[in-house]
Design a protein around this motif. Structure first.
Motif, PDB file in Angstrom:
ATOM      1  N   LEU A  45       0.829  -1.197   0.000  1.00  0.00           N
ATOM      2  CA  LEU A  45       0.000   0.000   0.000  1.00  0.00           C
ATOM      3  C   LEU A  45       0.865   1.249   0.000  1.00  0.00           C
ATOM      4  N   ASP A  46       0.276   2.373  -0.383  1.00  0.00           N
ATOM      5  CA  ASP A  46       0.940   3.673  -0.385  1.00  0.00           C
ATOM      6  C   ASP A  46       1.390   4.019   1.035  1.00  0.00           C
ATOM      7  N   ASP A  47       2.699   4.279   1.222  1.00  0.00           N
ATOM      8  CA  ASP A  47       3.263   4.487   2.554  1.00  0.00           C
ATOM      9  C   ASP A  47       2.663   5.675   3.303  1.00  0.00           C
ATOM     10  N   ASP A  48       2.400   6.808   2.629  1.00  0.00           N
ATOM     11  CA  ASP A  48       1.843   7.974   3.310  1.00  0.00           C
ATOM     12  C   ASP A  48       0.441   7.689   3.843  1.00  0.00           C
ATOM     13  N   VAL A  49      -0.378   7.069   2.995  1.00  0.00           N
ATOM     14  CA  VAL A  49      -1.745   6.748   3.407  1.00  0.00           C
ATOM     15  C   VAL A  49      -1.712   5.725   4.533  1.00  0.00           C
ATOM     16  N   VAL A  50      -0.847   4.722   4.408  1.00  0.00           N
ATOM     17  CA  VAL A  50      -0.773   3.670   5.417  1.00  0.00           C
ATOM     18  C   VAL A  50      -0.364   4.220   6.765  1.00  0.00           C
ATOM     19  N   SER A  51       0.636   5.077   6.808  1.00  0.00           N
ATOM     20  CA  SER A  51       1.084   5.573   8.117  1.00  0.00           C
ATOM     21  C   SER A  51      -0.001   6.406   8.789  1.00  0.00           C
ATOM     22  N   ALA A  52      -0.691   7.261   8.047  1.00  0.00           N
ATOM     23  CA  ALA A  52      -1.771   8.062   8.636  1.00  0.00           C
ATOM     24  C   ALA A  52      -2.930   7.173   9.062  1.00  0.00           C
ATOM     25  N   THR A  53      -3.299   6.232   8.210  1.00  0.00           N
ATOM     26  CA  THR A  53      -4.410   5.338   8.505  1.00  0.00           C
ATOM     27  C   THR A  53      -4.076   4.421   9.669  1.00  0.00           C
ATOM     28  N   LEU A  54      -2.879   3.869   9.684  1.00  0.00           N
ATOM     29  CA  LEU A  54      -2.474   2.954  10.744  1.00  0.00           C
ATOM     30  C   LEU A  54      -2.461   3.653  12.097  1.00  0.00           C
ATOM     31  N   SER A  55      -2.045   4.897  12.115  1.00  0.00           N
ATOM     32  CA  SER A  55      -2.054   5.668  13.353  1.00  0.00           C
ATOM     33  C   SER A  55      -3.478   5.782  13.890  1.00  0.00           C
ATOM     34  N   THR A  56      -4.444   6.048  13.018  1.00  0.00           N
ATOM     35  CA  THR A  56      -5.842   6.156  13.423  1.00  0.00           C
ATOM     36  C   THR A  56      -6.388   4.799  13.862  1.00  0.00           C
ATOM     37  N   LEU A  57      -6.044   3.739  13.125  1.00  0.00           N
ATOM     38  CA  LEU A  57      -6.524   2.398  13.449  1.00  0.00           C
ATOM     39  C   LEU A  57      -6.068   1.927  14.817  1.00  0.00           C
ATOM     40  N   THR A  58      -4.881   2.304  15.192  1.00  0.00           N
ATOM     41  CA  THR A  58      -4.296   1.737  16.407  1.00  0.00           C
ATOM     42  C   THR A  58      -4.408   2.655  17.623  1.00  0.00           C
ATOM     43  N   ALA A  59      -5.072   3.790  17.487  1.00  0.00           N
ATOM     44  CA  ALA A  59      -5.291   4.681  18.627  1.00  0.00           C
ATOM     45  C   ALA A  59      -6.665   4.389  19.231  1.00  0.00           C
ATOM     46  N   PRO A  60      -6.758   4.269  20.551  1.00  0.00           N
ATOM     47  CA  PRO A  60      -8.081   4.069  21.169  1.00  0.00           C
ATOM     48  C   PRO A  60      -8.985   5.270  20.873  1.00  0.00           C
ATOM     49  N   LEU A  61     -10.254   4.989  20.659  1.00  0.00           N
ATOM     50  CA  LEU A  61     -11.221   6.060  20.432  1.00  0.00           C
ATOM     51  C   LEU A  61     -11.585   6.731  21.754  1.00  0.00           C
TER      52      LEU A  61
END
Length: 157
Positions: A45-61
């Motif tokens: 996957l695109d590294d920029d999108v992945v890093s931003a998305t992964l940060s959101t995925l792995t942060a508690p809501l």
């Protein structure tokens, strides 16, 4: 030698991430989020999108958003219509019944993706704009997640 597993589908990643979203913090949640990070390392996957998305995925809501996420997840799993009180980008609040299909993360935001019965079209609802989420006892019409992701530009059949 064990054959290599096929990569996770977008719908599988969305389901895993939604399950993690409302775990909160603690050893199990941390281990699960580490596992999700590991799964992402093996996707092309695109590294920029992945890093931003992964940060959101792995942060508690935040707690109030996590409560709504549990309701959303329950409706998806139970295949029930969800009633949303939703504030759009211009600040207008509407009440909408939605056939929930899946959830996704794009960059910094979580979205519920589903068939909006008011608009009679596929819509994505940002979690942080959902004021309230209520489970109904109406059965949701079945929709395959693959037909909704990515959701932009798609119309209902």
């Amino acid at each position: 030698m064990k054959p290599s597993a096929s990569p996770l589908t977008t719908a599988e990643i969305a389901a895993l991430a939604l399950s993690l979203a409302h775990l909160g913090s603690g050893p199990q949640a941390d281990a699960a989020r580490h596992g999700l990070r590991h799964a992402f390392e093996h996707l092309d996957l695109d590294d920029d999108v992945v890093s931003a998305t992964l940060s959101t995925l792995t942060a508690p809501l935040p707690d109030e958003v996590a409560d709504r996420a549990r309701t959303i997840a329950g409706c998806i799993t139970s295949r029930l219509v969800i009633r949303l009180h939703y504030r759009d980008v211009s600040g207008r609040v509407t009440v909408r019944d939605v056939d929930p299909v899946t959830c996704m993360v794009h960059r910094q935001h979580w979205y519920l993706v589903g068939m909006c019965r008011m608009r009679r079209a596929i819509r994505a609802f940002r979690f942080d704009r959902i004021i309230a989420a209520e489970q109904t006892f109406l059965p949701a019409r079945p929709h395959r997640p693959e037909g909704f992701l990515p959701f932009q530009g798609k119309r209902a059949a």
